[in-house]
Each structure stands twice: as structure tokens, then as C-alpha cells.
Design a protein around this motif. Structure first.
Motif, PDB file in Angstrom:
ATOM      1  N   SER A   4       3.707  -9.015  -6.710  1.00  0.00           N
ATOM      2  CA  SER A   4       2.882  -9.822  -5.574  1.00  0.00           C
ATOM      3  C   SER A   4       4.434 -10.008  -4.589  1.00  0.00           C
ATOM      4  O   SER A   4       5.338 -10.511  -5.010  1.00  0.00           O
ATOM      5  CB  SER A   4       2.702 -11.113  -5.748  1.00  0.00           C
ATOM      6  OG  SER A   4       1.869 -11.860  -4.884  1.00  0.00           O
ATOM      7  N   GLY A   5       3.937  -9.631  -3.373  1.00  0.00           N
ATOM      8  CA  GLY A   5       5.278  -9.820  -2.407  1.00  0.00           C
ATOM      9  C   GLY A   5       6.103  -8.798  -2.146  1.00  0.00           C
ATOM     10  O   GLY A   5       6.832  -8.863  -1.327  1.00  0.00           O
ATOM     11  N   LYS A   6       5.920  -7.633  -2.953  1.00  0.00           N
ATOM     12  CA  LYS A   6       6.689  -6.645  -2.915  1.00  0.00           C
ATOM     13  C   LYS A   6       6.012  -5.470  -2.243  1.00  0.00           C
ATOM     14  O   LYS A   6       4.958  -5.287  -2.400  1.00  0.00           O
ATOM     15  CB  LYS A   6       7.271  -6.204  -4.217  1.00  0.00           C
ATOM     16  CG  LYS A   6       7.814  -7.349  -5.166  1.00  0.00           C
ATOM     17  CD  LYS A   6       9.084  -7.540  -4.564  1.00  0.00           C
ATOM     18  CE  LYS A   6      10.105  -8.725  -5.528  1.00  0.00           C
ATOM     19  NZ  LYS A   6      10.994  -9.131  -4.918  1.00  0.00           N
ATOM     20  N   VAL A   7       6.602  -4.515  -1.868  1.00  0.00           N
ATOM     21  CA  VAL A   7       6.275  -3.318  -1.213  1.00  0.00           C
ATOM     22  C   VAL A   7       6.876  -2.117  -2.050  1.00  0.00           C
ATOM     23  O   VAL A   7       8.003  -2.106  -2.207  1.00  0.00           O
ATOM     24  CB  VAL A   7       6.768  -3.046   0.153  1.00  0.00           C
ATOM     25  CG1 VAL A   7       6.337  -1.789   0.918  1.00  0.00           C
ATOM     26  CG2 VAL A   7       6.171  -4.239   1.058  1.00  0.00           C
ATOM     27  N   ALA A  30       1.404  -5.380  -5.827  1.00  0.00           N
ATOM     28  CA  ALA A  30       2.348  -4.794  -4.641  1.00  0.00           C
ATOM     29  C   ALA A  30       1.435  -4.281  -3.669  1.00  0.00           C
ATOM     30  O   ALA A  30       0.225  -4.078  -3.746  1.00  0.00           O
ATOM     31  CB  ALA A  30       3.324  -3.705  -5.200  1.00  0.00           C
ATOM     32  N   ARG A  31       2.006  -4.316  -2.415  1.00  0.00           N
ATOM     33  CA  ARG A  31       1.641  -3.448  -1.266  1.00  0.00           C
ATOM     34  C   ARG A  31       2.116  -1.944  -1.454  1.00  0.00           C
ATOM     35  O   ARG A  31       3.487  -1.880  -1.896  1.00  0.00           O
ATOM     36  CB  ARG A  31       1.862  -4.009   0.077  1.00  0.00           C
ATOM     37  CG  ARG A  31       1.535  -5.404   0.403  1.00  0.00           C
ATOM     38  CD  ARG A  31       1.866  -5.893   1.725  1.00  0.00           C
ATOM     39  NE  ARG A  31       1.403  -5.012   2.733  1.00  0.00           N
ATOM     40  CZ  ARG A  31       0.243  -4.785   3.306  1.00  0.00           C
ATOM     41  NH1 ARG A  31      -0.793  -5.741   2.740  1.00  0.00           N
ATOM     42  NH2 ARG A  31      -0.154  -3.784   4.136  1.00  0.00           N
ATOM     43  N   VAL A  32       1.167  -1.116  -1.307  1.00  0.00           N
ATOM     44  CA  VAL A  32       1.650   0.302  -1.536  1.00  0.00           C
ATOM     45  C   VAL A  32       1.626   1.164  -0.227  1.00  0.00           C
ATOM     46  O   VAL A  32       0.546   1.087   0.519  1.00  0.00           O
ATOM     47  CB  VAL A  32       0.790   1.016  -2.803  1.00  0.00           C
ATOM     48  CG1 VAL A  32       1.275   2.386  -2.800  1.00  0.00           C
ATOM     49  CG2 VAL A  32       0.850   0.106  -3.991  1.00  0.00           C
ATOM     50  N   ASP A  33       2.875   1.832   0.081  1.00  0.00           N
ATOM     51  CA  ASP A  33       2.814   2.688   1.160  1.00  0.00           C
ATOM     52  C   ASP A  33       2.829   3.916   0.676  1.00  0.00           C
ATOM     53  O   ASP A  33       3.689   4.460  -0.137  1.00  0.00           O
ATOM     54  CB  ASP A  33       3.961   2.280   2.013  1.00  0.00           C
ATOM     55  CG  ASP A  33       4.061   3.432   3.307  1.00  0.00           C
ATOM     56  OD1 ASP A  33       3.065   3.275   4.197  1.00  0.00           O
ATOM     57  OD2 ASP A  33       4.911   4.278   3.312  1.00  0.00           O
ATOM     58  N   LEU A  34       2.259   4.990   1.134  1.00  0.00           N
ATOM     59  CA  LEU A  34       2.061   6.322   0.490  1.00  0.00           C
ATOM     60  C   LEU A  34       1.967   7.073   1.672  1.00  0.00           C
ATOM     61  O   LEU A  34       0.746   7.561   2.219  1.00  0.00           O
ATOM     62  CB  LEU A  34       0.640   6.345  -0.229  1.00  0.00           C
ATOM     63  CG  LEU A  34       0.519   7.261  -1.312  1.00  0.00           C
ATOM     64  CD1 LEU A  34      -0.431   7.053  -2.538  1.00  0.00           C
ATOM     65  CD2 LEU A  34       0.160   8.635  -0.708  1.00  0.00           C
ATOM     66  N   PRO A  35       3.115   7.676   2.083  1.00  0.00           N
ATOM     67  CA  PRO A  35       3.150   8.624   3.092  1.00  0.00           C
ATOM     68  C   PRO A  35       2.564  10.048   2.722  1.00  0.00           C
ATOM     69  O   PRO A  35       2.687  10.245   1.495  1.00  0.00           O
ATOM     70  CB  PRO A  35       4.673   8.909   3.434  1.00  0.00           C
ATOM     71  CG  PRO A  35       5.326   8.506   2.294  1.00  0.00           C
ATOM     72  CD  PRO A  35       4.522   7.176   1.489  1.00  0.00           C
ATOM     73  N   HIS A  36       1.976  10.664   3.509  1.00  0.00           N
ATOM     74  CA  HIS A  36       1.403  11.986   3.416  1.00  0.00           C
ATOM     75  C   HIS A  36       1.656  12.735   4.389  1.00  0.00           C
ATOM     76  O   HIS A  36       1.970  12.638   5.579  1.00  0.00           O
ATOM     77  CB  HIS A  36      -0.128  11.831   2.901  1.00  0.00           C
ATOM     78  CG  HIS A  36      -0.856  10.772   3.814  1.00  0.00           C
ATOM     79  ND1 HIS A  36      -0.646   9.418   4.023  1.00  0.00           N
ATOM     80  CD2 HIS A  36      -1.378  11.124   4.873  1.00  0.00           C
ATOM     81  CE1 HIS A  36      -1.611   9.106   5.143  1.00  0.00           C
ATOM     82  NE2 HIS A  36      -1.876   9.870   5.388  1.00  0.00           N
TER      83      HIS A  36
END
Length: 75
Positions: A4-7, A30-36
Motif C-alpha cells: 500500500s502506498g507503493k508504485v 500497490a499502484r501498478v504502472d504497465l507501459p506498453h
């Protein structure tokens, strides 16, 4: 373990393991960033992840081999 609070950044998220890795990270908070690379990839990944909250999943178009593009994306 709580994320929680992590990316988390998941590269290669459109591959075989990407959706499972993203789901595990989301489930841990987590917040998840998934570049594509291709338009529509993020929607396909959401579908492959199955049921569950994906509101903390984000991602944009990015060519990871382009250093300037990566700098602009995460800058």
C-alpha cells in the motif's frame, strides 16, 4: 506483505506472466504502472487479469528502448 502506498512498474506486462505479476502487486495494495507498445494493450491486460479491482492499474504507450521517451514518461 502490504505494498500500500507503493508504485510498481511492470515491464513486459503484455507477455505471458505480466497479467499475473500485475494482479499479485495490485492484490498486495500497490499502484501498478504497465507501459506498453500498442494502443489497446492495457485493456487486453485487464481482461486477461480476470475479476478483481484494476482501478490502480495504469499505463501508457512507451517504447522502453528509447531512452528519451522513458525519461519523458517517468520524468
Amino acid at each position: 506483505m502490504s505494498l500500500s502506498g507503493k508504485v510498481a512498474i511492470v515491464t513486459g506486462g503484455t507477455g505471458t506472466l505480466g497479467p499475473a505479476v500485475a494482479r499479485t502487486l495490485l492484490d498486495a495494495g500497490a499502484r501498478v504502472d504497465l507501459p506498453h507498445r500498442r494502443a489497446g494493450d492495457l485493456e487486453q491486460i485487464r481482461e486477461r487479469m480476470g475479476p478483481g479491482d484494476t482501478s490502480r492499474l495504469s499505463g501508457g504507450l512507451l517504447e522502453l528502448t528509447d531512452e528519451a521517451a522513458v525519461g519523458a514518461y517517468y520524468g
